[in-house]
Structures are given as structure tokens and as C-alpha cells.
Design an enzyme around this catalytic site. Structure first.
Site, PDB file in Angstrom:
ATOM      1  N   LEU A 182       6.021   3.732  -4.600  1.00 37.20           N
ATOM      2  CA  LEU A 182       7.343   3.837  -4.631  1.00 37.20           C
ATOM      3  C   LEU A 182       8.295   5.114  -5.370  1.00 37.20           C
ATOM      4  O   LEU A 182       7.123   5.583  -6.106  1.00 37.20           O
ATOM      5  CB  LEU A 182       7.474   2.257  -4.802  1.00 37.20           C
ATOM      6  N   ASN A 188       3.095  -5.714 -10.093  1.00 38.00           N
ATOM      7  CA  ASN A 188       1.666  -5.317  -9.121  1.00 38.00           C
ATOM      8  C   ASN A 188       0.509  -5.822  -9.987  1.00 38.00           C
ATOM      9  O   ASN A 188       0.654  -6.667 -11.001  1.00 38.00           O
ATOM     10  CB  ASN A 188       1.819  -3.641  -9.301  1.00 38.00           C
ATOM     11  N   HIS A 208      -3.172  -5.459  -9.624  1.00 36.27           N
ATOM     12  CA  HIS A 208      -4.175  -4.640  -9.735  1.00 36.27           C
ATOM     13  C   HIS A 208      -6.023  -4.924 -10.042  1.00 36.27           C
ATOM     14  O   HIS A 208      -5.686  -5.442 -10.230  1.00 36.27           O
ATOM     15  CB  HIS A 208      -3.946  -3.137 -10.086  1.00 36.27           C
ATOM     16  N   MET A 229       0.842  -1.474   0.297  1.00 35.95           N
ATOM     17  CA  MET A 229      -0.315   0.038  -0.392  1.00 35.95           C
ATOM     18  C   MET A 229       0.917   1.067   0.485  1.00 35.95           C
ATOM     19  O   MET A 229       0.256   2.487   0.536  1.00 35.95           O
ATOM     20  CB  MET A 229      -0.975   0.180   1.257  1.00 35.95           C
ATOM     21  N   LYS A 230       2.364   1.215  -0.159  1.00 39.24           N
ATOM     22  CA  LYS A 230       3.198   2.457  -0.340  1.00 39.24           C
ATOM     23  C   LYS A 230       3.479   2.869  -1.645  1.00 39.24           C
ATOM     24  O   LYS A 230       3.591   1.924  -2.961  1.00 39.24           O
ATOM     25  CB  LYS A 230       4.162   1.919   0.690  1.00 39.24           C
TER      26      LYS A 230
END
Ligand code: GRF
Length: 194
Positions: A98, A112, A114, A95-96
Site C-alpha cells: 500500500l 498485518n 507476517h 501481496m500488494k
């Protein structure tokens, strides 16, 4: 796939923030003989992430960086990844966001998952937004990470039908099942011919 036998698997780190069902699934996938990856590290910004249990369960290194000072943490993470010869990062419910600099350092090596059919519904609350917009389908996407949120090159997608009475929670569950199938597919698509 047989071509892979005898090749070194790609040393992979999985970044998580929560439950880690995709993380668990990728670890299981990595253990298949013909999987192109081996998981060497689980990294989390959240010390309470449930998914960290899979580090103990599967005897994989875990590392927490709280991202309170993101620049500093990212520098240290890059050093740590290098030290551990990690060459692929799979974000799985991380949840960060980058930084551009971090992504540049690991260019083309961050994937990732999604929970929408990108480019639709980037960001958060994807299921609620898809339902509220009366979409007939949603789904999930595996994509490369670039410096714009949820905007990197798409590798694979899976459509999932939205049923009439779906709540975001029900839809999320149905899509998550497909994420578990799709992430390994993307990795095979990218790396199986190495
Ligand atoms: C998944 O739906 C993923 O697409 C999203 O966050 C959720 C993480 O689930 N980015 P889990 O932690 O892998 O169970």
C-alpha cells in the site's frame, strides 16, 4: 471481555490475495460474542483469490481492485471504505504494498500478519531464508502497518521452533497454525478494553 457487550463492534475489512485461511479465521473470530470486530468486507487485488469464497460463505461483501493503476484504485478503495464506515483493515496474505498516502489516510488502523519474527526476515520467502540461515526459531508477528515494509510497531509475536528436517513448506504450515491463534490475540490486546 464482558465489558464489550452492548458496544458496537469495530467495522473491519480484510484484504487478501490468496488462500485466505487467516481471513476465514478472523471471520470466525469476529462472530464470537465478545470479539471486538465485525467483518464487513473482503477486498482482494486478485480476482482468483481462493479466499474470496468466504465472502459468499459468510455473506460478507467482496470487492476486487486489481491495482493495475494503484493510485486510482487506492483512491476508490478509500472512498469505498468510508462509504462502508470501515475503521479497521486487517491485511491477511495481501501481496500488494500500500502507498504511503493510503497508509497515512488510515494511520494506525491497518494491521498485518507476517510469517517471521520481525524485525528478522521482512519481505518474501521468510521460511526459506530462516532455514538457510540455520535459525533455531522462526515464528509470526502481528504488527501495525507503516510506510516501510514490515516495519510498523509490533503488537504480538509467537516463536515457533525450526526442526532439523523442516522444509519451508512444512515450517510454513506449522507457523500458519500459530498465525491463526495470534491474529485474534492481537485484536483482543488492542481493542478488548474499548
Ligand atoms: C500467511 O503465512 C501470512 O503470514 C503471509 O501470507 C500467508 C497467507 O496465508 N503474509 P492465508 O492466505 O491467510 O492462508
Amino acid at each position: 471481555m464482558t465489558k464489550l457487550i452492548g458496544f458496537n463492534k469495530i467495522k473491519t475489512a480484510i484484504f487478501i490475495s490468496g488462500t485466505g485461511s487467516n481471513c476465514r479465521n478472523l471471520i470466525k473470530f469476529s462472530k464470537l460474542k465478545n470479539s471486538p470486530i465485525s467483518v464487513h468486507l473482503i477486498l482482494s487485488n486478485n480476482p482468483k483469490a481462493k479466499g474470496l469464497v468466504f465472502a459468499n460463505k459468510f455473506k460478507i461483501k467482496k470487492k476486487i481492485f486489481k491495482f493495475k493503476k494503484q493510485r486510482k484504485d487506492e483512491k476508490e478503495i478509500l472512498k469505498y471504505l468510508e462509504k462502508n464506515q470501515i475503521s479497521l483493515i486487517c491485511l491477511a496474505g495481501f501481496m500488494k504494498i500500500l502507498s504511503k498516502n493510503f497508509i497515512k489516510e488510515f494511520k494506525g488502523k491497518i494491521l498485518n500478519v507476517h510469517p517471521s519474527l520481525l524485525p528478522k526476515y521482512k519481505g518474501l520467502n521468510t521460511h526459506m531464508r530462516a532455514i538457510n540461515s540455520k535459525e533455531k526459531f522462526s515464528g509470526c508477528t502481528i504488527h501495525f502497518v507503516n510506510s516501510n515494509l514490515d516495519s510498523g510497531k509490533i503488537i504480538v509475536q509467537k516463536k515457533v521452533k525450526i526442526n532439523k528436517n523442516d522444509t519451508p513448506k512444512v515450517l510454513a504450515k506449522r507457523i500458519l497454525k500459530q498465525e491463526h491463534i495470534l491474529y485474534p490475540k492481537a485484536i483482543i490486546k488492542l481493542f478488548a478494553n474499548l
